[in-house]
Every structure is written in C-alpha cells, then in structure tokens.
Motif scaffolding. Sequence first.
Motif, PDB file in Angstrom:
ATOM      1  N   MET A 227       9.381 -17.175   6.615  1.00  0.00           N
ATOM      2  CA  MET A 227       7.973 -17.110   6.220  1.00  0.00           C
ATOM      3  C   MET A 227       7.841 -16.675   4.765  1.00  0.00           C
ATOM      4  O   MET A 227       8.544 -15.769   4.306  1.00  0.00           O
ATOM      5  CB  MET A 227       7.231 -16.119   7.121  1.00  0.00           C
ATOM      6  N   ASP A 228       6.958 -17.317   4.051  1.00  0.00           N
ATOM      7  CA  ASP A 228       6.543 -16.856   2.721  1.00  0.00           C
ATOM      8  C   ASP A 228       5.448 -15.822   2.951  1.00  0.00           C
ATOM      9  O   ASP A 228       4.315 -16.176   3.274  1.00  0.00           O
ATOM     10  CB  ASP A 228       6.019 -18.033   1.903  1.00  0.00           C
ATOM     11  N   ILE A 229       5.797 -14.541   2.838  1.00  0.00           N
ATOM     12  CA  ILE A 229       4.848 -13.506   3.234  1.00  0.00           C
ATOM     13  C   ILE A 229       3.709 -13.323   2.233  1.00  0.00           C
ATOM     14  O   ILE A 229       2.703 -12.694   2.547  1.00  0.00           O
ATOM     15  CB  ILE A 229       5.549 -12.156   3.501  1.00  0.00           C
ATOM     16  N   GLY A 230       3.855 -13.867   1.034  1.00  0.00           N
ATOM     17  CA  GLY A 230       2.754 -13.840   0.077  1.00  0.00           C
ATOM     18  C   GLY A 230       1.743 -14.930   0.374  1.00  0.00           C
ATOM     19  O   GLY A 230       0.532 -14.698   0.354  1.00  0.00           O
ATOM     20  N   ARG A 231       2.220 -16.129   0.695  1.00  0.00           N
ATOM     21  CA  ARG A 231       1.345 -17.260   1.012  1.00  0.00           C
ATOM     22  C   ARG A 231       0.844 -17.202   2.445  1.00  0.00           C
ATOM     23  O   ARG A 231      -0.262 -17.644   2.754  1.00  0.00           O
ATOM     24  CB  ARG A 231       2.115 -18.566   0.765  1.00  0.00           C
TER      25      ARG A 231
ATOM     26  N   THR B 133      15.458   2.580  19.849  1.00  0.00           N
ATOM     27  CA  THR B 133      16.825   2.079  19.859  1.00  0.00           C
ATOM     28  C   THR B 133      17.438   2.214  18.474  1.00  0.00           C
ATOM     29  O   THR B 133      18.566   2.670  18.306  1.00  0.00           O
ATOM     30  CB  THR B 133      16.845   0.611  20.316  1.00  0.00           C
ATOM     31  N   GLY B 134      16.693   1.802  17.464  1.00  0.00           N
ATOM     32  CA  GLY B 134      17.030   2.047  16.065  1.00  0.00           C
ATOM     33  C   GLY B 134      16.003   2.980  15.467  1.00  0.00           C
ATOM     34  O   GLY B 134      15.117   3.489  16.163  1.00  0.00           O
ATOM     35  N   ALA B 135      16.111   3.220  14.165  1.00  0.00           N
ATOM     36  CA  ALA B 135      15.121   4.040  13.463  1.00  0.00           C
ATOM     37  C   ALA B 135      14.524   3.199  12.342  1.00  0.00           C
ATOM     38  O   ALA B 135      15.265   2.597  11.552  1.00  0.00           O
ATOM     39  CB  ALA B 135      15.758   5.303  12.903  1.00  0.00           C
ATOM     40  N   PHE B 136      13.197   3.162  12.275  1.00  0.00           N
ATOM     41  CA  PHE B 136      12.519   2.279  11.345  1.00  0.00           C
ATOM     42  C   PHE B 136      11.411   3.049  10.639  1.00  0.00           C
ATOM     43  O   PHE B 136      10.537   3.622  11.291  1.00  0.00           O
ATOM     44  CB  PHE B 136      11.951   1.067  12.087  1.00  0.00           C
ATOM     45  N   ILE B 137      11.491   3.064   9.327  1.00  0.00           N
ATOM     46  CA  ILE B 137      10.534   3.804   8.513  1.00  0.00           C
ATOM     47  C   ILE B 137       9.720   2.814   7.694  1.00  0.00           C
ATOM     48  O   ILE B 137      10.275   1.985   6.971  1.00  0.00           O
ATOM     49  CB  ILE B 137      11.248   4.822   7.608  1.00  0.00           C
ATOM     50  N   LEU B 138       8.401   2.888   7.825  1.00  0.00           N
ATOM     51  CA  LEU B 138       7.492   2.024   7.077  1.00  0.00           C
ATOM     52  C   LEU B 138       6.500   2.865   6.299  1.00  0.00           C
ATOM     53  O   LEU B 138       5.950   3.838   6.831  1.00  0.00           O
ATOM     54  CB  LEU B 138       6.723   1.083   8.010  1.00  0.00           C
ATOM     55  N   SER B 139       6.288   2.484   5.048  1.00  0.00           N
ATOM     56  CA  SER B 139       5.291   3.135   4.209  1.00  0.00           C
ATOM     57  C   SER B 139       4.279   2.087   3.773  1.00  0.00           C
ATOM     58  O   SER B 139       4.641   1.068   3.174  1.00  0.00           O
ATOM     59  CB  SER B 139       5.959   3.769   2.984  1.00  0.00           C
ATOM     60  N   ALA B 140       3.017   2.301   4.104  1.00  0.00           N
ATOM     61  CA  ALA B 140       1.976   1.317   3.825  1.00  0.00           C
ATOM     62  C   ALA B 140       1.762   1.155   2.316  1.00  0.00           C
ATOM     63  O   ALA B 140       1.842   2.115   1.558  1.00  0.00           O
ATOM     64  CB  ALA B 140       0.663   1.743   4.491  1.00  0.00           C
ATOM     65  N   SER B 141       1.483  -0.096   1.900  1.00  0.00           N
ATOM     66  CA  SER B 141       1.240  -0.355   0.476  1.00  0.00           C
ATOM     67  C   SER B 141      -0.053  -1.114   0.234  1.00  0.00           C
ATOM     68  O   SER B 141      -0.302  -1.577  -0.874  1.00  0.00           O
ATOM     69  CB  SER B 141       2.420  -1.129  -0.130  1.00  0.00           C
ATOM     70  N   GLY B 142      -0.903  -1.267   1.258  1.00  0.00           N
ATOM     71  CA  GLY B 142      -2.180  -1.933   1.088  1.00  0.00           C
ATOM     72  C   GLY B 142      -2.019  -3.436   0.888  1.00  0.00           C
ATOM     73  O   GLY B 142      -1.076  -4.052   1.383  1.00  0.00           O
ATOM     74  N   THR B 143      -2.940  -4.039   0.155  1.00  0.00           N
ATOM     75  CA  THR B 143      -2.906  -5.486  -0.055  1.00  0.00           C
ATOM     76  C   THR B 143      -1.885  -5.893  -1.106  1.00  0.00           C
ATOM     77  O   THR B 143      -1.647  -7.086  -1.321  1.00  0.00           O
ATOM     78  CB  THR B 143      -4.294  -6.003  -0.475  1.00  0.00           C
ATOM     79  N   ARG B 144      -1.276  -4.925  -1.761  1.00  0.00           N
ATOM     80  CA  ARG B 144      -0.226  -5.206  -2.756  1.00  0.00           C
ATOM     81  C   ARG B 144       1.114  -5.339  -2.061  1.00  0.00           C
ATOM     82  O   ARG B 144       1.563  -4.434  -1.386  1.00  0.00           O
ATOM     83  CB  ARG B 144      -0.163  -4.072  -3.784  1.00  0.00           C
TER      84      ARG B 144
ATOM     85  N   VAL C 222       0.181  -5.669   8.750  1.00  0.00           N
ATOM     86  CA  VAL C 222      -0.794  -6.205   9.694  1.00  0.00           C
ATOM     87  C   VAL C 222      -1.585  -7.292   8.991  1.00  0.00           C
ATOM     88  O   VAL C 222      -1.783  -7.244   7.767  1.00  0.00           O
ATOM     89  CB  VAL C 222      -1.744  -5.095  10.229  1.00  0.00           C
ATOM     90  N   GLN C 223      -2.003  -8.289   9.741  1.00  0.00           N
ATOM     91  CA  GLN C 223      -2.919  -9.288   9.224  1.00  0.00           C
ATOM     92  C   GLN C 223      -4.163  -9.259  10.092  1.00  0.00           C
ATOM     93  O   GLN C 223      -4.101  -9.476  11.302  1.00  0.00           O
ATOM     94  CB  GLN C 223      -2.303 -10.685   9.226  1.00  0.00           C
ATOM     95  N   GLU C 224      -5.283  -8.984   9.461  1.00  0.00           N
ATOM     96  CA  GLU C 224      -6.577  -8.918  10.149  1.00  0.00           C
ATOM     97  C   GLU C 224      -7.456 -10.003   9.565  1.00  0.00           C
ATOM     98  O   GLU C 224      -7.863  -9.914   8.403  1.00  0.00           O
ATOM     99  CB  GLU C 224      -7.199  -7.532   9.978  1.00  0.00           C
ATOM    100  N   GLY C 225      -7.719 -11.053  10.330  1.00  0.00           N
ATOM    101  CA  GLY C 225      -8.357 -12.237   9.761  1.00  0.00           C
ATOM    102  C   GLY C 225      -7.391 -12.880   8.781  1.00  0.00           C
ATOM    103  O   GLY C 225      -6.240 -13.147   9.109  1.00  0.00           O
ATOM    104  N   ASP C 226      -7.850 -13.099   7.550  1.00  0.00           N
ATOM    105  CA  ASP C 226      -6.982 -13.656   6.512  1.00  0.00           C
ATOM    106  C   ASP C 226      -6.450 -12.598   5.563  1.00  0.00           C
ATOM    107  O   ASP C 226      -5.780 -12.933   4.585  1.00  0.00           O
ATOM    108  CB  ASP C 226      -7.753 -14.717   5.708  1.00  0.00           C
ATOM    109  N   THR C 227      -6.757 -11.335   5.840  1.00  0.00           N
ATOM    110  CA  THR C 227      -6.336 -10.245   4.959  1.00  0.00           C
ATOM    111  C   THR C 227      -5.019  -9.660   5.454  1.00  0.00           C
ATOM    112  O   THR C 227      -4.915  -9.219   6.604  1.00  0.00           O
ATOM    113  CB  THR C 227      -7.398  -9.134   4.902  1.00  0.00           C
TER     114      THR C 227
END
Length: 490
Positions: free
Chosen positions: A187-191, A261-272, A286-291
């Motif tokens: 997936m192209d996560i920007g497009r 099972t594993g350890a996963f760390i995520l830090s939110a960065s907003g729309t950037r 997360v994708q909410e609508g087209d955002t």
Amino acid sequence: MAEKIIVIDAGTTSTRTMLFAADGTPLGSAQREFRQYYPGPGLVEHDAAEIWTATLACTRAMIEKAGGADRIAAIGITNQRETVVFWDRATGEPLAPAIVWQDRRTAADCAALKEAGHEAAVRAKSGLLLDPYFSGTKIGWALENWPQLREAGDRLAIGTVESWLVFRLTGGVHVSDATNAARTLLMDIGRGGWDAGLCDLFGAPIGLLPEIAGCTATVGATAPDLFGGAIPISGMAGDQQAATIGQACLSPGQTKATFGTGAFILSASGTRRPASDNRLLSTILVQEGDTRLYALEGSVFVAGSLIKWLRDGLGLLSSAGESEGLARSIPDNGGVYLVPALAGLGAPHWRPDALAALSGLSFASGKAHVARAALEAQAYQAHDLKAAFAADGVDWAELRIDGGMAANDWMAQDLADMLDLTVERPDFVESTALGAAMLAATGAGLYPDLASAAAAMRGRTTRFTPALDAAKREARLAGWQSALAKVLAS
C-alpha cells in the motif's frame, strides 16, 4: 434497542469475542485457543478454518449473552496484522495454511531485494522495511510455491485475518481496513491505495487483494442465519492500532506500548506522515472517512510469547502469572540476561537471523533469575526503542501500556524504572478490544467521531513512577548492551 457492541479480537494464539456497553463497560468475554503449526525452523502457520470456527463459537456466545442480534448496534474487528490468508472466493474455504506474522521463510527473499537496492523505494511508499514480518513477501512466496493457489486463478482471494473474517461473516464481502492494508508492503500509505509497482515487485496481483476501507466504515452486515439476524460490521483496525485508539492516543506525541505476543510501541503523529532515520516504521494509525492519521512504530517480535515459551517449552513456569512472584523473590538479576530473539530481532535492529541467548549463568542461578531476566528484557527492549524514537524527534513524555503482560505489576514498575518515565496502565488492560469497540461505536453512529468515543469510553488508570537509583539503572543497561552486542555479532 441495539445499544451494545460486539468485538472480535482475532489474536495470534486465540480468538476472543467481547461484549461492551456503549460507554465502554465490558459485559462479557468468550475465548478459544487455536493451534500453532511449526512445520520447520522459522516457519509459523495457522489453519484459517480453525480461526473461523473459534470466532463463530465465541461470537455466538456473546450475542446470546447480549440477548440476541437485535441488541447489537455493530460488530468491530481487530486482529493480528501481517498474517495472510488464502481462500477460495467461491466456496469460502482456505486453500493453504495462513502464514503468520512471526514466520521468517522469506528472509532470503528480503535480503535479495535489499541487495538489489529496493528498500528505499519500498519505504518511501509503504513506510515499512524489507522484512519477512510483513505480508507482501509471504504472498509472493505462497503464489510461487503452492500450486493450488495458482490453479485457483480468479477464485483465489487473499487478505489479512480481518479480511478473512469479514468474508466469512458477510458471505462474500472482500475488504480490508486501511491499517491492516498498511502492513502488507503493498500500500502507498500517503496516497491511500494499493500500489501497482509494489504489487509487481512482490508478485501480488492487485485483482486478488481486497478493497481498502476506512476504519469506521460500515463494510457490510453478517449473514442473517449466522446469529439470528443481520448485524452491521462498522469498525476494523489491526491490533496495535486498535490498542493505540483504546488508550486514546490520537494526538501527536501520545504513545502506547502493547505487551502481548510481541511488544509494539506507537506514537501518534496526526495527519503528518512521520519519517524515520532509525529504522522505525511509518504506519497508518486510523482512517476515519478520507482522513488518515499516522503513527511512528517500533515492533518487538517476542514479549508475552517469551513467558509462554518458558512455561510450555521449557517447563520453568506452571503459569504465566508465576513470573511476577519469581521476579520479586530475588534482589536482582544476578547478572543473568536474556536476549529474546526467538523469532529474530525487530526494531530498531531488524535482524531476522538473530538467535536468542541466555547469558551470565552460574551455579547460583535458578529459575527465578531466568524468569526475572525474561521480564527485564521487556524494559530493555523498550529502552532501545525509546532512544530510537528520541533520535527521530519523538521523545515520550509518558508511556501508556496495555496487553495481557501489562497486568504484571513488577514488569510495569520495571518499565518505569528503566525508562525513567511515568508509565500509565488502564484498569481494563484489554485496550485492543476497547479500541475496536470505539471504532464500531463511531461507525454505528453512537458517537459523532472517534475522538468523542475515545474520551467517553476509556476508563480509569494506574500510574507507576520511577523509583530506581540512576547508577543501578545504568549498570543494568550496560549489562543488557553487552549481552545484546554478542547476539548482534553472531
């Protein structure tokens, strides 16, 4: 009145269905384990039919507890992310084993692609590294090595676990949510869509892949005969994104760590969309609508599975909970360190070839030292990730933890001590399921948006503050770095 939420949490070793009230109060849970198949070194597989059977039984139990399908406003689904399933879209039956995210069979393929200079372009579009952890190389390997998949032609459907479950629940809808699609390397996560170049590189025909939907979209409804009535499916996200949502980490800089099972760390960065120079991952939160909201992620392959291995593989523990008492029974680790590379090393090292090592043993060492070393390893791995996040300009102000392993008070305090950081744990530690409930409640219209659902549904928390002398912290970290260096050098 339909006011309750059902969440299907399809994990790596079991499937669970949970029932929630609209305010996030848990009302019930049913869980079934399924088999793990290890056909060879580095190979990990599931039988997707077993996952479906377990899911159906657990979900029926919770719908009965709720009082019937007409009491359910929506179903949310969260799942082990990079595991890929292959099935016949005509019959709905699996055509091959599901290849699990822990599987390393494509390590040589990834190495060859790196050697050919493809990683920079792959990262630019997908946000991911070339590693067998992700789905893309698994799909290419399966199509090349399992002739029944090629023979199926257009009847073949491919998807991650949530895609498989939606297909079976609805009787034919082939869809994936954006967070799971973002973990495939395709997936192209920007497009926001499948990328033809990436699909060609990994040998994954776009026509066999699911449609990509938003995380709060209503993607279909359950077949009426399954549960005595049709129920909308209105929320989906991969397990780590769902846990981040369940911890209400939606604003830039808010950080969560799930110890499952594993350890996963995520830090939110907003729309950037974030970028990393330290081998962390850019992913869709997360994708909410087209955002689309994004996150920076560090993935550790072995956490709770290490304790399970000590229990089931070595017989050192009678139960996972015994590890806390053993850790408390000794004053320190006695110089024993465990580098838990049983499935290679993830971020920030990304060494699929690394092997686990237990060092510092003497006749004075006992099973308490091994158990404590296993728990301490979680804080050491988190410390390595914290340094990588900070080098990428994302320094954690605090850490919100969850997952089954986070219930261990000794480990939670050790995290605070070794990170020199306040650690916050919700009283209800199943943030993954709660996050999926928030998505489903939003999709069902019970809340106007996801931020409102997160604010209303997250419960009380417990805080752990640092209490370890700095000199002791540095001495322990030095021991860890020495043990880790030996593994990385081998």
